[in-house]
Design a protein around this motif. Structure first.
Motif, mmCIF file in Angstrom:
data_model
loop_
_atom_site.group_PDB
_atom_site.id
_atom_site.type_symbol
_atom_site.label_atom_id
_atom_site.label_comp_id
_atom_site.label_asym_id
_atom_site.label_seq_id
_atom_site.Cartn_x
_atom_site.Cartn_y
_atom_site.Cartn_z
ATOM 1 N N LEU A 37 0.849 -1.191 0.000
ATOM 2 C CA LEU A 37 0.000 0.000 0.000
ATOM 3 C C LEU A 37 0.881 1.236 0.000
ATOM 4 C CD1 LEU A 37 -2.747 1.494 0.308
ATOM 5 C CD2 LEU A 37 -2.442 1.286 2.802
ATOM 6 N N ALA A 38 0.652 2.122 -0.950
ATOM 7 C CA ALA A 38 1.305 3.425 -0.959
ATOM 8 C C ALA A 38 0.262 4.478 -0.624
ATOM 9 C CB ALA A 38 1.928 3.719 -2.319
ATOM 10 N N VAL A 39 0.550 5.282 0.382
ATOM 11 C CA VAL A 39 -0.335 6.362 0.797
ATOM 12 C C VAL A 39 0.294 7.670 0.331
ATOM 13 C CG1 VAL A 39 -1.436 7.511 2.743
ATOM 14 C CG2 VAL A 39 -1.072 5.035 2.809
ATOM 15 N N VAL A 40 -0.475 8.467 -0.397
ATOM 16 C CA VAL A 40 0.028 9.729 -0.934
ATOM 17 C C VAL A 40 -0.574 10.863 -0.119
ATOM 18 C CG1 VAL A 40 0.287 11.182 -2.962
ATOM 19 C CG2 VAL A 40 0.174 8.696 -3.219
ATOM 20 N N GLY A 41 0.284 11.605 0.583
ATOM 21 C CA GLY A 41 -0.155 12.712 1.417
ATOM 22 C C GLY A 41 0.115 12.470 2.880
ATOM 23 N N GLY A 42 0.815 13.408 3.511
ATOM 24 C CA GLY A 42 1.187 13.261 4.912
ATOM 25 C C GLY A 42 0.408 14.158 5.853
ATOM 26 N N GLY A 43 -0.858 14.419 5.518
ATOM 27 C CA GLY A 43 -1.744 15.077 6.463
ATOM 28 C C GLY A 43 -2.518 14.032 7.253
ATOM 29 N N PHE A 44 -3.570 14.479 7.950
ATOM 30 C CA PHE A 44 -4.326 13.543 8.782
ATOM 31 C C PHE A 44 -4.881 12.377 7.971
ATOM 32 C CE2 PHE A 44 -5.266 17.376 11.637
ATOM 33 C CZ PHE A 44 -4.242 17.052 12.508
ATOM 34 N N SER A 45 -5.383 12.661 6.771
ATOM 35 C CA SER A 45 -5.983 11.606 5.964
ATOM 36 C C SER A 45 -4.977 10.500 5.677
ATOM 37 C CB SER A 45 -6.518 12.199 4.649
ATOM 38 O OG SER A 45 -7.275 11.257 3.943
ATOM 39 N N SER A 59 1.334 -7.318 8.718
ATOM 40 C CA SER A 59 2.260 -7.846 7.714
ATOM 41 C C SER A 59 2.328 -6.987 6.460
ATOM 42 C CB SER A 59 1.850 -9.273 7.318
ATOM 43 O OG SER A 59 0.641 -9.266 6.571
ATOM 44 N N LEU A 60 1.397 -6.053 6.300
ATOM 45 C CA LEU A 60 1.407 -5.204 5.105
ATOM 46 C C LEU A 60 2.653 -4.330 5.069
ATOM 47 C CD1 LEU A 60 -2.209 -3.754 4.665
ATOM 48 C CD2 LEU A 60 -1.067 -5.464 3.245
ATOM 49 N N ASP A 61 3.214 -4.165 3.879
ATOM 50 C CA ASP A 61 4.304 -3.211 3.658
ATOM 51 C C ASP A 61 3.671 -1.901 3.202
ATOM 52 O OD1 ASP A 61 6.682 -1.933 3.221
ATOM 53 O OD2 ASP A 61 7.172 -3.027 1.380
ATOM 54 N N VAL A 62 3.717 -0.886 4.060
ATOM 55 C CA VAL A 62 3.045 0.391 3.805
ATOM 56 C C VAL A 62 4.081 1.495 3.666
ATOM 57 C CG1 VAL A 62 1.368 2.074 4.671
ATOM 58 C CG2 VAL A 62 1.020 -0.373 5.106
ATOM 59 N N VAL A 63 3.947 2.266 2.602
ATOM 60 C CA VAL A 63 4.809 3.423 2.345
ATOM 61 C C VAL A 63 3.939 4.669 2.316
ATOM 62 C CG1 VAL A 63 6.205 4.587 0.588
ATOM 63 C CG2 VAL A 63 6.618 2.196 1.102
ATOM 64 N N LEU A 64 4.373 5.739 2.986
ATOM 65 C CA LEU A 64 3.692 7.026 2.933
ATOM 66 C C LEU A 64 4.623 8.038 2.271
ATOM 67 C CD1 LEU A 64 1.508 8.717 5.636
ATOM 68 C CD2 LEU A 64 3.258 10.043 4.453
ATOM 69 N N LEU A 65 4.109 8.731 1.265
ATOM 70 C CA LEU A 65 4.875 9.723 0.518
ATOM 71 C C LEU A 65 4.285 11.110 0.767
ATOM 72 C CD1 LEU A 65 5.017 7.770 -2.862
ATOM 73 C CD2 LEU A 65 6.799 7.861 -1.112
ATOM 74 N N ARG A 194 0.932 18.919 16.592
ATOM 75 C CA ARG A 194 1.477 17.869 17.448
ATOM 76 C C ARG A 194 0.749 16.547 17.261
ATOM 77 N NH1 ARG A 194 1.048 21.094 22.723
ATOM 78 N NH2 ARG A 194 0.935 19.033 23.680
ATOM 79 N N LEU A 195 -0.535 16.595 16.898
ATOM 80 C CA LEU A 195 -1.222 15.354 16.551
ATOM 81 C C LEU A 195 -0.612 14.751 15.292
ATOM 82 C CD1 LEU A 195 -3.413 13.211 16.815
ATOM 83 C CD2 LEU A 195 -4.973 14.757 15.603
ATOM 84 N N ALA A 196 -0.381 15.575 14.268
ATOM 85 C CA ALA A 196 0.223 15.066 13.034
ATOM 86 C C ALA A 196 1.599 14.476 13.301
ATOM 87 C CB ALA A 196 0.295 16.174 11.990
ATOM 88 N N TRP A 197 2.407 15.182 14.068
ATOM 89 C CA TRP A 197 3.752 14.664 14.366
ATOM 90 C C TRP A 197 3.674 13.402 15.216
ATOM 91 C CZ3 TRP A 197 5.122 20.285 16.114
ATOM 92 C CH2 TRP A 197 5.243 21.100 14.976
ATOM 93 N N GLY A 198 2.701 13.342 16.130
ATOM 94 C CA GLY A 198 2.526 12.131 16.924
ATOM 95 C C GLY A 198 2.077 10.951 16.086
ATOM 96 N N LEU A 199 1.198 11.207 15.117
ATOM 97 C CA LEU A 199 0.781 10.133 14.219
ATOM 98 C C LEU A 199 1.946 9.680 13.342
ATOM 99 C CD1 LEU A 199 -2.767 11.390 13.154
ATOM 100 C CD2 LEU A 199 -2.237 9.433 14.621
ATOM 101 N N ARG A 200 2.811 10.623 12.969
ATOM 102 C CA ARG A 200 4.008 10.241 12.215
ATOM 103 C C ARG A 200 4.844 9.244 13.011
ATOM 104 N NH1 ARG A 200 9.461 13.636 10.466
ATOM 105 N NH2 ARG A 200 10.003 13.136 12.612
ATOM 106 N N GLU A 201 5.055 9.547 14.291
ATOM 107 C CA GLU A 201 5.846 8.646 15.130
ATOM 108 C C GLU A 201 5.131 7.315 15.340
ATOM 109 O OE1 GLU A 201 9.043 9.230 16.002
ATOM 110 O OE2 GLU A 201 8.634 10.879 14.610
ATOM 111 N N ARG A 209 6.890 2.953 6.351
ATOM 112 C CA ARG A 209 8.026 3.695 5.800
ATOM 113 C C ARG A 209 7.527 5.053 5.296
ATOM 114 N NH1 ARG A 209 10.292 0.806 1.132
ATOM 115 N NH2 ARG A 209 8.358 -0.427 1.006
ATOM 116 N N ILE A 210 8.082 6.127 5.833
ATOM 117 C CA ILE A 210 7.647 7.475 5.471
ATOM 118 C C ILE A 210 8.798 8.193 4.765
ATOM 119 C CG2 ILE A 210 6.823 9.703 6.327
ATOM 120 C CD1 ILE A 210 5.604 8.279 8.708
ATOM 121 N N TYR A 211 8.477 8.772 3.628
ATOM 122 C CA TYR A 211 9.433 9.594 2.885
ATOM 123 C C TYR A 211 8.855 11.000 2.784
ATOM 124 C CZ TYR A 211 11.431 5.092 1.568
ATOM 125 O OH TYR A 211 11.989 3.834 1.600
ATOM 126 N N GLU A 212 9.559 11.956 3.379
ATOM 127 C CA GLU A 212 9.154 13.352 3.284
ATOM 128 C C GLU A 212 9.911 14.017 2.128
ATOM 129 O OE1 GLU A 212 7.643 14.820 7.553
ATOM 130 O OE2 GLU A 212 9.824 14.642 7.461
#
Length: 464
Positions: A37-45, A59-65, A194-201, A209-212
């Protein structure tokens, strides 16, 4: 209060993002990788989608871009109102999906409960307070409009306290208030950045895997994957979830369903003990007034007042530009309105002023869908109420990608799409006519002119 003096030292940046808690950026994507799964967008959604995908199946390999930094756009610039409503308020939901309203209200409250549980589970320090929200009236016609939905809200299980002028001023002391409601359970206040940064962590902790600083430029459909091309790399994904809001969509169809609107806010310096006592506000509710051009405001953890709203500005042509994030005409207007609402706080200064773009659609609440044979899902159109509803939207996207029928996917609200906006320049003419008409309604006891009544009959009316 002299608004220019009060604004003189206000920095031109979002208060929430101007914080020592802001984390260091994560690495860009270099080279080629693959993902389930690739997730596009690093906001709340996007953050909720990535996190809950791993919770559903570790077990899913998830990438956020994320094209810039997690939480940098609407998710880090809003008022921090996490609302239970999924329909941009009960009246909008009743108008559009009356047969589903009981289910929608229940799902919205459940969603807000689950946000609080996730914040506690992952130890996210974001100043979360389940205070509820005061809906205040400053004109008799506003009170009449508000009271129409009280009985229905109560029948649906909401704890709505109806307050007269004396009672509401005992909660928050403003000479402009003539009455209102306290929705005790339908809102939580938090620090959105701080919610967004907490969700990032939290995402990182479960293996996302998150790529900014990694914008997705194009998407290519292949027999085995959806390929996402970035400036320095490529992601081959089995499934894709789009959480990009109003920014350049990877799906052409979304361009006709979304428009960018700019919202603006101010933040005061911290109130002294005496200043806070003069206002009251001991229960720390979020507050929104009942005008069509409405203000929203709240206390921060260190007792500043965030004051935003009123002007929702559409720039002709639907362009998104950094210079639109600052609008001195609106900042002065907001400062004047603040002084009218809280005259006892004359001399209080503002430390920050900022604006940001939000995504809106013709039904003023989120819509959902999928494409590419069910391998891509999207949610968009939250119209300024996405702090809470994006988590519900993330669950809808994951349901759609799984291809399973759930209570969420069977909703007519989820199955239907908003009416598309017309092409430019008709789009700009219509939106500006609507903005003008809404302002006129506020000046004439809420009376809606022929243009607004026509939109109402077409199911496109906007009254909040």
């Amino acid at each position: 209060m002299d608004p220019l003096k009060a604004l003189a030292d206000a920095e031109r940046k979002p208060y929430w993002l101007d914080s020592p808690a802001k984390p260091e950026p994560l690495a860009r994507l270099f080279g080629e990788t693959s993902a389930d799964l690739a997730v596009v967008g690093g906001g709340f959604s996007g953050l909720w989608t990535a996190l809950m995908a791993k919770e559903r199946d570790p077990s899913l390999d998830v990438v956020l871009l994320e094209g810039r930094r997690v939480g940098w756009a609407a998710s880090g610039r809003n008022g921090g109102f996490a609302l239970a409503t999924l329909t941009h308020g009960l009246p909008n939901g009743l108008e559009r999906w009356p047969e589903e309203i009981s289910t929608l209200e229940r799902l919205g409250v459940d969603n807000l409960d689950e946000i609080g549980e996730a914040i506690a589970r992952y130890g996210i320090d974001c100043g979360y307070e389940r205070t509820g929200e005061l809906h205040v009236a400053t004109e008799p016609w506003q009170l009449e409009e508000m009271n129409r939905s009280v009985d229905i809200a109560r029948e649906l299980g909401a704890r709505f306290d109806v307050l007269d002028a004396e009672e509401i001023r005992a909660e928050v002391n403003s000479p402009t208030y003539i009455g209102g409601h306290w929705d005790r359970d339908g809102c939580a206040m938090l620090d959105p950045a701080r919610l967004a940064w907490g969700l990032r962590e939290a995402c990182l902790s479960v293996g996302v895997r998150i790529y900014e600083r990694t914008p997705v430029r194009t998407m290519k459909d292949t027999p085995t994957s959806l390929d996402l091309l970035t400036p320095h790399g490529l992601v081959r994904a089995r499934n894709v979830a789009l959480g990009t809001g109003v920014f350049q969509p990877l799906l052409r169809r979304l361009r006709h369903l979304l428009v960018p609107v700019y919202d603006y806010a101010l933040m005061t310096e911290p109130l002294s003990a005496d200043q806070l006592a003069s206002v009251g506000w001991q229960n720390r509710q979020g507050i929104g007034d009942a005008a069509n051009q409405f203000h929203y405001y709240r206390l921060t953890e260190d007792n500043r007042i965030l004051w935003g709203g009123y002007d929702a500005v559409y720039y002709n042509g639907g362009m998104i530009k950094p210079e639109y994030e600052q609008r001195d005409e609106t900042f002065v207007k907001l400062a004047e309105h603040f002084s009218t609402t809280f005259p006892q706080l004359s001399g209080l200064r503002f430390t920050h002023r900022w604006g940001g773009v939000i995504d809106t659609c013709s039904r003023f609440s989120a819509f959902y869908g999928r494409s590419h044979g069910g391998r891509l899902a999207y949610a968009a159109g939250y119209t300024g109420m996405g702090v809470g509803a994006t988590r519900f939207g993330a669950n809808v996207m994951l349901d759609l990608l799984a291809g399973t029928r759930t209570e969420r996917t069977e909703l007519r609200m989820v199955k239907e799409k908003p009416v598309p906006f017309p092409p430019e320049p008709v789009r700009s003419v219509g939106i500006q006519m609507t903005r003008w008409s809404i302002a006129q309604a506020d000046l004439h006891q809420g009376r809606r002119n022929l243009w607004l009544r026509t939109l109402d009959r077409m199911g496109l009316g906007f009254d909040s």
